[in-house]
Scaffold this motif. Structure first.
Motif, mmCIF file in Angstrom:
data_model
loop_
_atom_site.group_PDB
_atom_site.id
_atom_site.type_symbol
_atom_site.label_atom_id
_atom_site.label_comp_id
_atom_site.label_asym_id
_atom_site.label_seq_id
_atom_site.Cartn_x
_atom_site.Cartn_y
_atom_site.Cartn_z
ATOM 1 N N MET A 164 2.020 8.963 4.101
ATOM 2 C CA MET A 164 3.009 9.623 4.965
ATOM 3 C C MET A 164 3.609 8.631 5.966
ATOM 4 O O MET A 164 2.905 7.819 6.554
ATOM 5 C CB MET A 164 2.395 10.806 5.700
ATOM 6 C CG MET A 164 1.243 10.488 6.593
ATOM 7 S SD MET A 164 0.614 11.995 7.354
ATOM 8 C CE MET A 164 -0.760 11.341 8.305
ATOM 9 N N GLY A 165 4.929 8.719 6.089
ATOM 10 C CA GLY A 165 5.658 7.824 6.982
ATOM 11 C C GLY A 165 6.330 6.672 6.253
ATOM 12 O O GLY A 165 7.219 6.018 6.792
ATOM 13 N N VAL A 166 5.929 6.432 5.006
ATOM 14 C CA VAL A 166 6.521 5.343 4.215
ATOM 15 C C VAL A 166 7.896 5.773 3.706
ATOM 16 O O VAL A 166 8.078 6.887 3.220
ATOM 17 C CB VAL A 166 5.610 4.956 3.022
ATOM 18 C CG1 VAL A 166 6.353 4.038 2.046
ATOM 19 C CG2 VAL A 166 4.346 4.282 3.526
ATOM 20 N N VAL A 167 8.875 4.880 3.842
ATOM 21 C CA VAL A 167 10.229 5.137 3.341
ATOM 22 C C VAL A 167 10.531 4.142 2.226
ATOM 23 O O VAL A 167 10.375 2.931 2.412
ATOM 24 C CB VAL A 167 11.286 4.995 4.450
ATOM 25 C CG1 VAL A 167 12.699 5.176 3.876
ATOM 26 C CG2 VAL A 167 11.040 6.013 5.558
ATOM 27 N N SER A 224 19.889 10.283 -5.590
ATOM 28 C CA SER A 224 19.416 8.945 -5.222
ATOM 29 C C SER A 224 19.613 8.735 -3.726
ATOM 30 O O SER A 224 20.375 9.445 -3.079
ATOM 31 C CB SER A 224 20.167 7.866 -6.007
ATOM 32 O OG SER A 224 21.550 7.923 -5.734
ATOM 33 N N GLY A 225 18.895 7.751 -3.201
ATOM 34 C CA GLY A 225 18.980 7.457 -1.773
ATOM 35 C C GLY A 225 17.599 7.192 -1.202
ATOM 36 O O GLY A 225 16.620 7.047 -1.946
ATOM 37 N N PRO A 226 17.475 7.155 0.125
ATOM 38 C CA PRO A 226 16.174 6.932 0.754
ATOM 39 C C PRO A 226 15.232 8.116 0.510
ATOM 40 O O PRO A 226 15.666 9.270 0.500
ATOM 41 C CB PRO A 226 16.511 6.803 2.249
ATOM 42 C CG PRO A 226 17.973 6.502 2.297
ATOM 43 C CD PRO A 226 18.570 7.181 1.110
ATOM 44 N N LEU A 227 13.946 7.816 0.306
ATOM 45 C CA LEU A 227 12.926 8.849 0.124
ATOM 46 C C LEU A 227 11.831 8.629 1.160
ATOM 47 O O LEU A 227 11.344 7.505 1.345
ATOM 48 C CB LEU A 227 12.345 8.773 -1.287
ATOM 49 C CG LEU A 227 11.279 9.811 -1.653
ATOM 50 C CD1 LEU A 227 11.375 10.170 -3.133
ATOM 51 C CD2 LEU A 227 9.857 9.308 -1.354
ATOM 52 N N LEU A 228 11.451 9.699 1.834
ATOM 53 C CA LEU A 228 10.404 9.652 2.861
ATOM 54 C C LEU A 228 9.170 10.385 2.347
ATOM 55 O O LEU A 228 9.259 11.537 1.913
ATOM 56 C CB LEU A 228 10.897 10.313 4.151
ATOM 57 C CG LEU A 228 9.842 10.595 5.231
ATOM 58 C CD1 LEU A 228 9.286 9.294 5.793
ATOM 59 C CD2 LEU A 228 10.431 11.460 6.343
ATOM 60 N N ILE A 229 8.032 9.709 2.376
ATOM 61 C CA ILE A 229 6.775 10.355 2.017
ATOM 62 C C ILE A 229 6.208 11.017 3.271
ATOM 63 O O ILE A 229 6.147 10.401 4.342
ATOM 64 C CB ILE A 229 5.788 9.329 1.440
ATOM 65 C CG1 ILE A 229 6.373 8.711 0.164
ATOM 66 C CG2 ILE A 229 4.440 9.986 1.132
ATOM 67 C CD1 ILE A 229 5.621 7.493 -0.330
ATOM 68 N N THR A 230 5.842 12.293 3.146
ATOM 69 C CA THR A 230 5.396 13.063 4.308
ATOM 70 C C THR A 230 3.974 13.571 4.110
ATOM 71 O O THR A 230 3.376 13.431 3.045
ATOM 72 C CB THR A 230 6.310 14.283 4.554
ATOM 73 O OG1 THR A 230 6.045 15.267 3.538
ATOM 74 C CG2 THR A 230 7.775 13.899 4.505
ATOM 75 N N PRO A 284 16.776 11.773 2.612
ATOM 76 C CA PRO A 284 18.081 12.145 2.067
ATOM 77 C C PRO A 284 18.109 12.409 0.566
ATOM 78 O O PRO A 284 18.781 13.328 0.109
ATOM 79 C CB PRO A 284 18.966 10.946 2.439
ATOM 80 C CG PRO A 284 18.345 10.409 3.688
ATOM 81 C CD PRO A 284 16.874 10.599 3.503
ATOM 82 N N ALA A 285 17.374 11.613 -0.224
ATOM 83 C CA ALA A 285 17.401 11.812 -1.683
ATOM 84 C C ALA A 285 16.872 13.195 -2.056
ATOM 85 O O ALA A 285 17.437 13.888 -2.908
ATOM 86 C CB ALA A 285 16.582 10.731 -2.381
ATOM 87 N N VAL A 286 15.789 13.611 -1.405
ATOM 88 C CA VAL A 286 15.178 14.914 -1.690
ATOM 89 C C VAL A 286 16.028 16.048 -1.130
ATOM 90 O O VAL A 286 16.264 17.060 -1.803
ATOM 91 C CB VAL A 286 13.741 14.972 -1.128
ATOM 92 C CG1 VAL A 286 13.196 16.396 -1.154
ATOM 93 C CG2 VAL A 286 12.827 14.046 -1.919
ATOM 94 N N PRO A 323 7.895 -0.908 -0.076
ATOM 95 C CA PRO A 323 6.951 -0.972 1.046
ATOM 96 C C PRO A 323 5.560 -1.368 0.537
ATOM 97 O O PRO A 323 5.125 -0.893 -0.535
ATOM 98 C CB PRO A 323 6.956 0.464 1.585
ATOM 99 C CG PRO A 323 8.303 1.005 1.193
ATOM 100 C CD PRO A 323 8.608 0.379 -0.132
ATOM 101 N N GLY A 324 4.886 -2.234 1.276
ATOM 102 C CA GLY A 324 3.612 -2.791 0.817
ATOM 103 C C GLY A 324 2.594 -1.732 0.419
ATOM 104 O O GLY A 324 1.932 -1.846 -0.626
ATOM 105 N N ARG A 325 2.462 -0.694 1.239
ATOM 106 C CA ARG A 325 1.475 0.355 0.945
ATOM 107 C C ARG A 325 1.833 1.092 -0.347
ATOM 108 O O ARG A 325 0.955 1.480 -1.111
ATOM 109 C CB ARG A 325 1.404 1.349 2.105
ATOM 110 C CG ARG A 325 0.740 0.790 3.363
ATOM 111 C CD ARG A 325 0.912 1.735 4.538
ATOM 112 N NE ARG A 325 0.246 3.023 4.295
ATOM 113 C CZ ARG A 325 0.589 4.146 4.916
ATOM 114 N NH1 ARG A 325 1.598 4.152 5.762
ATOM 115 N NH2 ARG A 325 -0.071 5.269 4.661
ATOM 116 N N LEU A 326 3.133 1.268 -0.582
ATOM 117 C CA LEU A 326 3.566 1.960 -1.793
ATOM 118 C C LEU A 326 3.291 1.089 -3.025
ATOM 119 O O LEU A 326 2.803 1.587 -4.050
ATOM 120 C CB LEU A 326 5.059 2.292 -1.712
ATOM 121 C CG LEU A 326 5.679 2.925 -2.962
ATOM 122 C CD1 LEU A 326 4.993 4.242 -3.311
ATOM 123 C CD2 LEU A 326 7.183 3.144 -2.770
#
Length: 407
Positions: free
Chosen positions: A208-211, A227-233, A240-242, A300-303
């Motif tokens: 959560m928090g990773v974009v 398509s677009g930015p995806l935020l994991i919550t 925006p993509a979701v 992102p590194g964690r992803l």
């Protein structure tokens, strides 16, 4: 009837209600214009939108491009935006001392980054024009009379008006439109739009928090994609993509009872063949390096670590030992990562609905009802909704301005 005796009732104290009241008073200076708001809070959605900054409109001044951001109302809005566009919105606020700025994604905010700036501007304009405001005035019924309309209040009492502008916003329940059905209007059944995807059984929530940006999303078994930015919550996925996908697929998702699978391409729009060639290049150029230390798509590194973990590719794996099979597995995961969605989360205060007054019942050049003369509509009460990014407010300013002309 002389204009000085003209009584105009605006039902709803949100963005569309205020803007239509201001427009009505500007176009008909002698008329008595009154806003009726059912709660004791005015411009509530304006206050909380954009994280309290108010996303006033979007930096898209080409009407042909602008209408593409509206899952419902695209074609009818072409005429409307020709009468009041984002350019007009920006000029209107700036002429009243509210300067707007554009962020990298096209969203436009007041330079103060404070929604109170927009609220103050609208409130000052209504006061200057002498527009009446009545709060805690929940309309229970509306009936046609010989000369106009009679409005009945939930708390008792009635008032009359020659012309009425309905700007009550969307309703999450169909029965919220019953009072308008009684005048003969067709209602497109309301379902939620702009919501996040809940994934209760997916471990990716731990990120959560990773974009990730940009990604491409497809719904399995359908033609829906985004398509677009995806935020994991904490609940699943947003961003925006979701949100865009939730808007364009609002009715489909409702029919699926919000249970479906999504395919995520973490590399954006890249096809498998291109991803494979990029990984092969990394394999050739960095054979001795650990795969965890070379992140060719700058995820992102964690992803990146999470995705490698899904394939059980340990920390010690180096590129030259990947082999064709593991490369193929990684290509497939990066371009077709599957997640199960079970439910949604809507922003209760900022909820947007798909549905409302059928646009076939409305003359979009005037916003007047085709079923009830002298009755007008503005904002989300109409079957119009946009994706996130200031588009719903722009529709409110536009339809409010046109409705306020009263024909």
């Amino acid at each position: 009837m002389s204009e000085e005796n003209l009584q105009v009732a605006v039902i709803g104290g949100g963005a569309a209600g205020f803007f239509s009241a201001i427009s009505a008073k500007r176009h008909h200076p002698e008329a008595k214009v009154t806003i009726y708001e059912k709660t004791d809070k005015l411009l509530a959605k304006v206050r909380i939108s954009g994280g309290g900054r108010c996303n006033v409109t979007h930096h898209c001044f080409d009407i042909r491009e602008l209408v593409k951001f509206y899952p419902r109302g695209e074609r009818p809005l072409k005429k409307a935006f020709g009468m009041w566009s984002p350019t007009n919105t920006v000029e209107w606020f700036e002429n009243r001392g509210v300067e707007l700025k554009t962020e990298s994604d096209g969203r436009m905010f007041p330079v103060t980054d404070d929604s109170q700036t927009i609220i103050n501007c609208l409130m000052e304009e209504t006061q200057k024009l002498g527009i009446g405001i009545k709060t805690k005035s929940n309309i229970k019924s509306i009936s046609k009379t010989e000369n106009g309309y009679e409005l009945g209040f939930h708390r008792g009492g009635r008032t009359s008006a020659d012309k009425v502008i309905v700007a009550t916003g969307g309703s999450p329940r169909s029965k919220g439109f019953d009072w308008l059905r009684e005048l003969g209007h067709d209602i497109e059944e309301p379902v939620p739009s702009l919501f996040t995807f809940n994934m209760p059984d997916e471990p990716i929530k731990e990120l959560m928090g990773v974009v990730a940006e940009p990604v491409a999303i497809k719904i399995m078994g359908s033609n829906l994609s985004s398509s677009g930015p995806l935020l994991i919550t904490h609940w699943g996925m947003s961003g925006p993509a979701v949100l865009k996908l939730s808007a364009f697929g609002a009715r489909d998702f409702h029919e699926m009872d919000y249970e479906f699978k999504i395919l995520v391409n973490w590399t954006g729009e890249r096809p498998e063949q291109e991803v494979r060639s990029i990984l092969k290049e990394v394999e050739d150029n960095h054979p001795k390096k650990k795969i965890s230390n070379v992140n060719p798509f700058e995820l992102p590194g964690r992803l990146w670590e999470f995705l490698l973990g899904k394939l059980n590719l340990g920390d010690d794996m180096i590129w030259q030992n990947m082999g064709k099979k593991n490369i193929n597995r990684l290509v497939h995961l990066l371009t077709n990562d599957v997640y199960q969605v079970k439910g949604k989360t809507t922003f209760k205060e900022e909820f947007v609905t798909c549905g409302g007054i059928s646009l076939t019942d409305v003359d979009m050049k005037t916003m007047e009802s085709r079923k009830s003369p002298d009755l007008y509509f503005a904002g989300e009460v109409l079957d119009i909704d946009g994706v996130t990014g200031g588009f719903n407010f722009q529709a409110a300013w536009t339809t409010g301005y046109i409705a306020g002309k009263l024909g």
